[in-house]
Motif scaffolding. Sequence first.
Motif, PDB file in Angstrom:
ATOM      1  N   PRO A 193       0.840  -1.210   0.000  1.00  0.00           N
ATOM      2  CA  PRO A 193       0.000   0.000   0.000  1.00  0.00           C
ATOM      3  C   PRO A 193       0.872   1.257   0.000  1.00  0.00           C
ATOM      4  O   PRO A 193       1.984   1.258   0.528  1.00  0.00           O
ATOM      5  CB  PRO A 193      -0.794  -0.122   1.310  1.00  0.00           C
ATOM      6  CG  PRO A 193      -0.791  -1.579   1.625  1.00  0.00           C
ATOM      7  CD  PRO A 193       0.506  -2.122   1.104  1.00  0.00           C
ATOM      8  N   ARG A 194       0.343   2.315  -0.564  1.00  0.00           N
ATOM      9  CA  ARG A 194       1.139   3.536  -0.712  1.00  0.00           C
ATOM     10  C   ARG A 194       1.592   4.100   0.622  1.00  0.00           C
ATOM     11  O   ARG A 194       2.712   4.631   0.739  1.00  0.00           O
ATOM     12  CB  ARG A 194       0.332   4.602  -1.474  1.00  0.00           C
ATOM     13  CG  ARG A 194       0.170   4.279  -2.954  1.00  0.00           C
ATOM     14  CD  ARG A 194      -0.487   5.427  -3.690  1.00  0.00           C
ATOM     15  NE  ARG A 194      -0.609   5.153  -5.112  1.00  0.00           N
ATOM     16  CZ  ARG A 194      -1.139   5.990  -5.995  1.00  0.00           C
ATOM     17  NH1 ARG A 194      -1.593   7.174  -5.589  1.00  0.00           N
ATOM     18  NH2 ARG A 194      -1.217   5.668  -7.268  1.00  0.00           N
ATOM     19  N   TRP A 195       0.749   4.002   1.651  1.00  0.00           N
ATOM     20  CA  TRP A 195       1.127   4.581   2.940  1.00  0.00           C
ATOM     21  C   TRP A 195       2.273   3.802   3.575  1.00  0.00           C
ATOM     22  O   TRP A 195       3.110   4.366   4.277  1.00  0.00           O
ATOM     23  CB  TRP A 195      -0.081   4.667   3.876  1.00  0.00           C
ATOM     24  CG  TRP A 195      -0.622   3.332   4.339  1.00  0.00           C
ATOM     25  CD1 TRP A 195      -1.578   2.583   3.722  1.00  0.00           C
ATOM     26  CD2 TRP A 195      -0.251   2.625   5.529  1.00  0.00           C
ATOM     27  NE1 TRP A 195      -1.816   1.437   4.449  1.00  0.00           N
ATOM     28  CE2 TRP A 195      -1.038   1.436   5.562  1.00  0.00           C
ATOM     29  CE3 TRP A 195       0.653   2.881   6.558  1.00  0.00           C
ATOM     30  CZ2 TRP A 195      -0.912   0.509   6.576  1.00  0.00           C
ATOM     31  CZ3 TRP A 195       0.767   1.957   7.589  1.00  0.00           C
ATOM     32  CH2 TRP A 195      -0.019   0.782   7.594  1.00  0.00           C
ATOM     33  N   ILE A 196       2.344   2.488   3.303  1.00  0.00           N
ATOM     34  CA  ILE A 196       3.456   1.696   3.818  1.00  0.00           C
ATOM     35  C   ILE A 196       4.732   2.026   3.048  1.00  0.00           C
ATOM     36  O   ILE A 196       5.820   2.143   3.632  1.00  0.00           O
ATOM     37  CB  ILE A 196       3.142   0.191   3.737  1.00  0.00           C
ATOM     38  CG1 ILE A 196       2.022  -0.165   4.716  1.00  0.00           C
ATOM     39  CG2 ILE A 196       4.385  -0.646   4.032  1.00  0.00           C
ATOM     40  CD1 ILE A 196       1.671  -1.626   4.760  1.00  0.00           C
ATOM     41  N   ALA A 242       5.374   4.860   1.705  1.00  0.00           N
ATOM     42  CA  ALA A 242       5.790   6.181   2.188  1.00  0.00           C
ATOM     43  C   ALA A 242       6.514   6.063   3.529  1.00  0.00           C
ATOM     44  O   ALA A 242       7.504   6.761   3.782  1.00  0.00           O
ATOM     45  CB  ALA A 242       4.574   7.095   2.322  1.00  0.00           C
ATOM     46  N   LEU A 243       6.026   5.161   4.384  1.00  0.00           N
ATOM     47  CA  LEU A 243       6.681   4.921   5.671  1.00  0.00           C
ATOM     48  C   LEU A 243       8.078   4.340   5.461  1.00  0.00           C
ATOM     49  O   LEU A 243       9.038   4.716   6.143  1.00  0.00           O
ATOM     50  CB  LEU A 243       5.826   3.964   6.508  1.00  0.00           C
ATOM     51  CG  LEU A 243       6.319   3.622   7.913  1.00  0.00           C
ATOM     52  CD1 LEU A 243       6.367   4.870   8.784  1.00  0.00           C
ATOM     53  CD2 LEU A 243       5.431   2.562   8.554  1.00  0.00           C
ATOM     54  N   ASP A 262      10.019   4.912   3.022  1.00  0.00           N
ATOM     55  CA  ASP A 262      10.919   5.948   2.502  1.00  0.00           C
ATOM     56  C   ASP A 262      11.607   6.742   3.606  1.00  0.00           C
ATOM     57  O   ASP A 262      12.631   7.388   3.363  1.00  0.00           O
ATOM     58  CB  ASP A 262      10.144   6.917   1.601  1.00  0.00           C
ATOM     59  CG  ASP A 262       9.912   6.332   0.217  1.00  0.00           C
ATOM     60  OD1 ASP A 262      10.657   5.411  -0.165  1.00  0.00           O
ATOM     61  OD2 ASP A 262       8.981   6.783  -0.472  1.00  0.00           O
TER      62      ASP A 262
END
Length: 392
Positions: A322-325, A327-328, A330
């Motif tokens: 998922p994108r939020w993971i 982002a995390l 990064d």
Amino acid sequence: MRTFYQLLKREFRLFWGNSVLRLLFIGAPVLYGILFGFVYEKGKVTDLNIIVVDSDNTPLSNRLIDMLEDNEVLHVTAVKPDRKNLKQQLIALDGQAVVVIPDRFEADILQNRSPEIDVNINLANILTANYASRSIQLVLGSLNAGLEMEALRKRGTPDYAVSSKYESFSTNYVRLYNRSSNYMSFLWPGMLATIVQQVLLLALALSFAQEYERGTFQTELLKATQSPLKTILIKCMPYWLMMIPIGLFFLGLQHYFRVPLAPPQVAPALLLSALFVASAAFMGILVSILIPNQLKATEVLMVVATPSFVLSGFTWPLSQMPRWIAALADVIPLTHFLQGYRVLLAQEGSFTDIGRPLVLLAILTAIFGLLSYLALAVKIRRTVKRTASQPG
């Protein structure tokens, strides 16, 4: 400069005087580097137990069993005449697959009836299941091709025409980079980088916290440094210097285990490693400044460090998360280091090929460094103000 050297000597004394810190920063890379090396030393999976149910018991079924046993990945640990108690035996023998040869297998082939072989794969362990599945497919495909070619010969097809009649086209598979599919070459460097990040975060989490708890933050450290930047550099410098012998130790292990760790392109590898070490150190320093308790600071960074290898995209692609993971991930230095390091080591890339990981690591280094500076400046100001307000 003399003051700087004295402060540096003080930091080394604090390090050597803390047995937990000493064991963590030196013992963990040495111990885990050797331990993980021996765990993955074999490099590839062999002799996976499989069970064969041979309901036919003919020369052809025995030929298939021999072919399965000859494959280096497979080991026929049991041959059964039926499926009775198959589930219990699969568990007891640690079986990774069951190959079921049906009754009248040979007779049906001779009469062109196309019998079916059932292959049951144990997916409890995805890694071993994939190895077993590919190897069984290879063996069955080879037998199938051989039988088809024998049938063509029996029908009078000349040998030179057998291959062309059987194959409409040929396929060439070229293995790039890790040609032997050596699991150690793939996983071990990533594990070592994870260890480095872990010990850097945890060691530097204790750096300021122990000063607060010992009451030496103002009386000794600030009195000598008198600036946030100098204080941070003094705290980081010993660990940056000690990373050099640890890195050399890892390079020594590559000769013992015969697995490359040093990329062909030295300059980009050094820059990538330097940014990785700096960003991880500043991240640990930031937590240490914000949390004035050694235990709490360690617990916070354990929460960050423990899942970092999974989130890094090293074993499971970030594109599938998922994108939020993603982002995390990064925000974690390990993510970008492993992306760049794999390109340099396995794919023999250059500066241009790792431009993005280098830039992102530089950004993280700058952000964590700046936040550490600001947090420490606020901490120093409050400490000075609190001291000034205290009566004589």
